[in-house]
Design an enzyme around this catalytic site. Sequence first.
Site, PDB file in Angstrom:
ATOM      1  N   PRO A  20      15.610  18.041 -27.662  1.00 49.75           N
ATOM      2  CA  PRO A  20      15.354  16.682 -28.148  1.00 49.75           C
ATOM      3  C   PRO A  20      15.961  15.571 -27.299  1.00 49.75           C
ATOM      4  O   PRO A  20      15.698  14.399 -27.553  1.00 49.75           O
ATOM      5  CB  PRO A  20      15.983  16.701 -29.538  1.00 49.75           C
ATOM      6  CG  PRO A  20      17.104  17.682 -29.402  1.00 49.75           C
ATOM      7  CD  PRO A  20      16.600  18.751 -28.480  1.00 49.75           C
ATOM      8  N   ASP A  43       7.725  15.505 -19.017  1.00 47.29           N
ATOM      9  CA  ASP A  43       7.195  14.558 -19.990  1.00 47.29           C
ATOM     10  C   ASP A  43       7.893  13.210 -19.864  1.00 47.29           C
ATOM     11  O   ASP A  43       9.014  13.110 -19.343  1.00 47.29           O
ATOM     12  CB  ASP A  43       7.406  15.082 -21.420  1.00 47.29           C
ATOM     13  CG  ASP A  43       6.450  16.197 -21.795  1.00 47.29           C
ATOM     14  OD1 ASP A  43       5.517  16.452 -21.021  1.00 47.29           O
ATOM     15  OD2 ASP A  43       6.645  16.802 -22.872  1.00 47.29           O
ATOM     16  N   LYS A  65       2.785  11.304 -21.202  1.00 49.94           N
ATOM     17  CA  LYS A  65       1.714  10.809 -22.058  1.00 49.94           C
ATOM     18  C   LYS A  65       2.330   9.854 -23.066  1.00 49.94           C
ATOM     19  O   LYS A  65       3.468  10.014 -23.478  1.00 49.94           O
ATOM     20  CB  LYS A  65       1.020  11.953 -22.796  1.00 49.94           C
ATOM     21  CG  LYS A  65       0.252  12.921 -21.898  1.00 49.94           C
ATOM     22  CD  LYS A  65      -0.329  14.063 -22.728  1.00 49.94           C
ATOM     23  CE  LYS A  65      -1.119  15.023 -21.851  1.00 49.94           C
ATOM     24  NZ  LYS A  65      -2.353  14.400 -21.350  1.00 49.94           N
ATOM     25  N   ASP A  98      10.291  21.703 -27.947  1.00 47.60           N
ATOM     26  CA  ASP A  98       9.853  23.075 -27.685  1.00 47.60           C
ATOM     27  C   ASP A  98       8.411  23.038 -27.185  1.00 47.60           C
ATOM     28  O   ASP A  98       7.561  22.362 -27.784  1.00 47.60           O
ATOM     29  CB  ASP A  98       9.943  23.921 -28.957  1.00 47.60           C
ATOM     30  CG  ASP A  98       9.553  25.358 -28.697  1.00 47.60           C
ATOM     31  OD1 ASP A  98      10.445  26.172 -28.398  1.00 47.60           O
ATOM     32  OD2 ASP A  98       8.343  25.680 -28.773  1.00 47.60           O
ATOM     33  N   ALA A 127      12.114  18.919 -32.038  1.00 51.08           N
ATOM     34  CA  ALA A 127      12.639  17.681 -32.619  1.00 51.08           C
ATOM     35  C   ALA A 127      12.940  17.822 -34.107  1.00 51.08           C
ATOM     36  O   ALA A 127      13.903  17.230 -34.606  1.00 51.08           O
ATOM     37  CB  ALA A 127      11.651  16.546 -32.393  1.00 51.08           C
ATOM     38  N   MET A 178       4.943  12.211 -34.163  1.00 48.20           N
ATOM     39  CA  MET A 178       4.047  11.122 -33.762  1.00 48.20           C
ATOM     40  C   MET A 178       3.477  10.403 -34.984  1.00 48.20           C
ATOM     41  O   MET A 178       2.281  10.154 -35.103  1.00 48.20           O
ATOM     42  CB  MET A 178       2.920  11.663 -32.866  1.00 48.20           C
ATOM     43  CG  MET A 178       3.433  12.287 -31.569  1.00 48.20           C
ATOM     44  SD  MET A 178       2.196  13.273 -30.693  1.00 48.20           S
ATOM     45  CE  MET A 178       2.199  14.799 -31.679  1.00 48.20           C
TER      46      MET A 178
END
Length: 258
Positions: A20, A43, A65, A98, A127, A178
């Site tokens: 995380p 990321d 992203k 993960d 997370a 999200m």
Amino acid sequence: MQFTHSYDGTGHVDFVGAGPGDPELLTLKALKVFARADVVLHDRLISAEVLELAGKTAVLVDVGKAGFGPSWKQEDIDALLVDYALKGQRVVRLKSGDPTVFGRLDEEIEAVEAAGITWQIVPGITAASAAVAGIGQSLTRRGRNSSVRILTGHDMKGFADHDWTALARAGSVAAIYMGKKSARFIQGRLIMHGADRDTPVTLVENASRPDQRILATNLDQLPNDLAAAEMDGPALTFYGLAPRQAAQALTEFKKEHA
């Protein structure tokens, strides 16, 4: 998981969970493969502290992203993985949390397999685990919930639909990834299907990091409180869980003494 023989100069891809954000939550195996990488495709949400642990000669490539924002196309990431590996590079595909949880892992595995490239998965702390620890709760509890749902707030088509009838039942617990931009949509669907407006909802921003924030609210006030909080970091939403007072106090203490 696919295990491979010792390195012989041919390309290889490790799909690694970065956890995380707290570098101390990386696994020993993740550190090992990270240190020997030639290239790291990472990321957007990977913390700077984690990236600093890469090998001194590793090339770092941000292929991030952003939900509803500028992003690398998945096919371009797939092509880059294959291109580096076919050049004989040891590639680490570093994913937040993960890699097996909302990480588009299958698409990338299929791309490298089709090119005849060896690979393995190195799991990380997702997370949900880090964030629930931050509020002093457990994801499951005897007498409350024997299951927990791990959901996404949006998918490739927009806001994601789920089994709202099941989620609206008393005692349901869900970890929603999200979910900030879809908070009002989620609230509406749950209330429409009979959820109690007083159901606790907790958001954890920047879980495990020094700037972690906890927002405790309920289903009725979720969109308004979230807007007022102006959270701009990655956040995980827990439906059906409230933070323990001690956990909330510890977060405030850490911020004051940072």
